[in-house]
Design a protein around this motif. Structure first.
Motif, PDB file in Angstrom:
ATOM      1  N   LEU A 103       0.825  -1.199   0.000  1.00  0.00           N
ATOM      2  CA  LEU A 103       0.000   0.000   0.000  1.00  0.00           C
ATOM      3  C   LEU A 103       0.864   1.256   0.000  1.00  0.00           C
ATOM      4  O   LEU A 103       0.635   2.179  -0.789  1.00  0.00           O
ATOM      5  N   ALA A 104       1.879   1.271   0.855  1.00  0.00           N
ATOM      6  CA  ALA A 104       2.772   2.436   0.914  1.00  0.00           C
ATOM      7  C   ALA A 104       3.521   2.610  -0.406  1.00  0.00           C
ATOM      8  O   ALA A 104       3.676   3.733  -0.903  1.00  0.00           O
ATOM      9  N   ALA A 105       3.975   1.490  -0.992  1.00  0.00           N
ATOM     10  CA  ALA A 105       4.700   1.575  -2.256  1.00  0.00           C
ATOM     11  C   ALA A 105       3.794   2.100  -3.364  1.00  0.00           C
ATOM     12  O   ALA A 105       4.200   2.964  -4.155  1.00  0.00           O
ATOM     13  N   ALA A 106       2.563   1.598  -3.422  1.00  0.00           N
ATOM     14  CA  ALA A 106       1.621   2.067  -4.445  1.00  0.00           C
ATOM     15  C   ALA A 106       1.331   3.546  -4.277  1.00  0.00           C
ATOM     16  O   ALA A 106       1.258   4.294  -5.258  1.00  0.00           O
TER      17      ALA A 106
ATOM     18  N   ALA B 257       2.366  -4.851  -6.380  1.00  0.00           N
ATOM     19  CA  ALA B 257       2.015  -6.272  -6.248  1.00  0.00           C
ATOM     20  C   ALA B 257       3.073  -7.161  -6.890  1.00  0.00           C
ATOM     21  O   ALA B 257       3.421  -8.216  -6.349  1.00  0.00           O
ATOM     22  N   ALA B 258       3.608  -6.746  -8.032  1.00  0.00           N
ATOM     23  CA  ALA B 258       4.645  -7.528  -8.707  1.00  0.00           C
ATOM     24  C   ALA B 258       5.915  -7.600  -7.862  1.00  0.00           C
ATOM     25  O   ALA B 258       6.558  -8.651  -7.777  1.00  0.00           O
ATOM     26  N   ILE B 259       6.263  -6.496  -7.228  1.00  0.00           N
ATOM     27  CA  ILE B 259       7.446  -6.492  -6.358  1.00  0.00           C
ATOM     28  C   ILE B 259       7.230  -7.438  -5.186  1.00  0.00           C
ATOM     29  O   ILE B 259       8.107  -8.226  -4.833  1.00  0.00           O
ATOM     30  N   ARG B 260       6.054  -7.392  -4.586  1.00  0.00           N
ATOM     31  CA  ARG B 260       5.732  -8.266  -3.450  1.00  0.00           C
ATOM     32  C   ARG B 260       5.816  -9.738  -3.856  1.00  0.00           C
ATOM     33  O   ARG B 260       6.368 -10.567  -3.131  1.00  0.00           O
ATOM     34  N   THR B 261       5.295 -10.055  -5.022  1.00  0.00           N
ATOM     35  CA  THR B 261       5.323 -11.433  -5.510  1.00  0.00           C
ATOM     36  C   THR B 261       6.759 -11.905  -5.714  1.00  0.00           C
ATOM     37  O   THR B 261       7.124 -13.010  -5.326  1.00  0.00           O
ATOM     38  N   GLY B 262       7.587 -11.052  -6.293  1.00  0.00           N
ATOM     39  CA  GLY B 262       8.981 -11.404  -6.542  1.00  0.00           C
ATOM     40  C   GLY B 262       9.788 -11.590  -5.286  1.00  0.00           C
ATOM     41  O   GLY B 262      10.738 -12.368  -5.249  1.00  0.00           O
ATOM     42  N   GLN B 263       9.403 -10.910  -4.224  1.00  0.00           N
ATOM     43  CA  GLN B 263      10.156 -11.029  -2.972  1.00  0.00           C
ATOM     44  C   GLN B 263      10.044 -12.406  -2.349  1.00  0.00           C
ATOM     45  O   GLN B 263      10.929 -12.829  -1.621  1.00  0.00           O
TER      46      GLN B 263
END
Length: 79
Positions: free
Chosen positions: A8-11, A29-35
């Motif tokens: 949320l903060a990143a968006a 969301a893509a960054i979160r998935t990749g992590q």
């Protein structure tokens, strides 16, 4: 050590920088998935231990193979 990623903060930051809201949410969301696919320090330490064990096993197998070959050659040349 793993840290939580605040999508949320990143968006919101991406949106504040001029990105469209839907795009900002998709990027976050893509960054979160990749992590989820990142290795931790514990993963790397465990892998190092397994590699060390594998090196010992390969070394022992190689020594046994060479000793067997030497014994076979010695028997072949005695005849």
């Amino acid at each position: 050590m793993s840290t939580a990623f605040d999508t949320l903060a990143a968006a919101r930051e991406l949106e504040a920088a001029g990105m469209d809201r839907r795009q900002a949410e998709a990027v976050a969301a893509a960054i979160r998935t990749g992590q989820g696919e990142l290795a931790t320090r514990g993963d790397l330490d465990g892998l190092a231990g397994r590699i060390g064990t594998l090196q010992w096993v390969v070394g022992i197998d190689l020594a046994i193979g060479l000793a067997t070959l030497a014994a076979v050659l010695a028997m072949a040349f005695r005849s």
